[in-house]
Design a protein around this motif. Structure first.
Motif, PDB file in Angstrom:
ATOM      1  N   ASP A 144       0.804  -1.219   0.000  1.00  0.00           N
ATOM      2  CA  ASP A 144       0.000   0.000   0.000  1.00  0.00           C
ATOM      3  C   ASP A 144       0.837   1.270   0.000  1.00  0.00           C
ATOM      4  N   ALA A 145       2.023   1.212  -0.576  1.00  0.00           N
ATOM      5  CA  ALA A 145       2.872   2.402  -0.610  1.00  0.00           C
ATOM      6  C   ALA A 145       2.245   3.515  -1.442  1.00  0.00           C
ATOM      7  N   ALA A 175       1.169   8.749   3.241  1.00  0.00           N
ATOM      8  CA  ALA A 175       1.982   9.440   4.245  1.00  0.00           C
ATOM      9  C   ALA A 175       2.795   8.456   5.093  1.00  0.00           C
ATOM     10  N   LYS A 176       2.173   7.344   5.484  1.00  0.00           N
ATOM     11  CA  LYS A 176       2.867   6.389   6.349  1.00  0.00           C
ATOM     12  C   LYS A 176       3.988   5.654   5.619  1.00  0.00           C
ATOM     13  N   ALA A 177       3.944   5.666   4.283  1.00  0.00           N
ATOM     14  CA  ALA A 177       4.963   4.955   3.514  1.00  0.00           C
ATOM     15  C   ALA A 177       6.157   5.833   3.150  1.00  0.00           C
ATOM     16  N   ARG A 178       6.013   7.122   3.286  1.00  0.00           N
ATOM     17  CA  ARG A 178       7.086   8.030   2.852  1.00  0.00           C
ATOM     18  C   ARG A 178       8.413   7.770   3.571  1.00  0.00           C
ATOM     19  N   LEU A 180       9.495   4.992   4.623  1.00  0.00           N
ATOM     20  CA  LEU A 180      10.009   3.717   4.128  1.00  0.00           C
ATOM     21  C   LEU A 180      10.601   3.851   2.730  1.00  0.00           C
ATOM     22  N   ILE A 181      10.010   4.737   1.944  1.00  0.00           N
ATOM     23  CA  ILE A 181      10.446   4.938   0.554  1.00  0.00           C
ATOM     24  C   ILE A 181      11.751   5.724   0.486  1.00  0.00           C
ATOM     25  N   LYS A 182      11.919   6.679   1.395  1.00  0.00           N
ATOM     26  CA  LYS A 182      13.063   7.592   1.335  1.00  0.00           C
ATOM     27  C   LYS A 182      14.386   6.832   1.337  1.00  0.00           C
ATOM     28  N   ALA A 183      15.234   7.182   0.377  1.00  0.00           N
ATOM     29  CA  ALA A 183      16.591   6.635   0.241  1.00  0.00           C
ATOM     30  C   ALA A 183      16.620   5.144  -0.087  1.00  0.00           C
ATOM     31  N   ARG A 184      15.553   4.612  -0.675  1.00  0.00           N
ATOM     32  CA  ARG A 184      15.506   3.206  -1.062  1.00  0.00           C
ATOM     33  C   ARG A 184      15.296   3.062  -2.569  1.00  0.00           C
TER      34      ARG A 184
END
Length: 228
Positions: A144-145, A175-178, A180-184
């Motif tokens: 659900d990203a 919003a809750k996935a941001r 986790l996404i950052k720098a990946r």
């Protein structure tokens, strides 16, 4: 399915090709005739000027791959997910070897459907493929990203400019996935890549959220020549 139960299942439900119904050696596999009708990309594809980091496709979009996708997506044959997803996963492995990617595994993120489309269809075909890719050990799954914030009409008959306009603001990172996404690194999963309008919108959202790179993984892609 456990190996111990496989002979019993095969006895009750003899293996059949999901495309034509011919007998096959194992459950969920294509017969040799249908397999021979599939076309496979010649190389890793990175169109000039693209913001994404390349397209990884299991097959070229032709009559056979189209038939499989239609059975899967519109025919409700979700049992095809392991076959299509495994084919894509095997391609991701070889392409990453060629690119020399090392270090932390990428995130596996499916292209989202609007909630009303999911209610109508009963599933998100890209999410089912993403699960199979993650099961194959190709990355960390985040189902659900991405969110499709507004329902969009079919893009098939629209020009590139109109497609972009229709999709403006339609897809975003939750919003809750941001964090986790950052720098990946991210591999965006879809069933079919044709014009690329929807995947481009997803790529933009993921990069804006801080992803270091986004590759697109799909079961089938249109053969535009320049893609390799």
């Amino acid at each position: 399915m456990t190996e111990g139960l496989r002979p019993l299942v095969d006895l009750v439900y003899p293996p059949r090709c999901p495309s034509c119904g011919a007998a096959t050696a194992s459950q969920g596999s294509l017969c040799s005739d249908c397999w021979s009708e599939l076309e496979f990309p010649r190389a890793y594809a990175t169109p000039e000027g693209a913001r994404h980091s390349g397209i990884i496709a299991a097959t070229i979009y032709n009559d056979m791959s189209r038939a499989l996708v239609l059975k899967f997506k519109h025919g409700g044959k979700i049992a095809l997910a392991p076959l299509l997803g495994t084919m894509l996963a095997s391609r991701i492995h070889s392409e990453q070897d060629e690119q020399g990617d090392v270090g932390e595994q990428p995130l596996i993120v499916p292209v989202p459907l609007h909630r009303t489309r999911i209610w109508q269809r009963g599933f998100n075909q890209s999410a089912l493929l993403a699960r199979e890719v993650a099961k194959a050990g190709k990355g960390e799954l985040i189902l659900d990203a991405l969110i499709r914030q507004k329902r969009t009409p079919s893009l098939g008959n629209l020009s590139a400019e109109k497609r972009k306009a229709v999709l403006a603001g339609a897809i975003a990172v939750r919003a809750k996935a941001r964090p986790l996404i950052k720098a990946r690194r991210v591999i965006l999963i879809d069933d079919v890549l044709t014009s690329g309008a929807t995947s481009d919108a997803c790529v933009e959202a993921l990069l804006e959220a801080g992803a270091t790179s986004v590759q697109i993984g799909c079961f089938a892609r249109a053969d535009h020549g320049a893609l390799g």
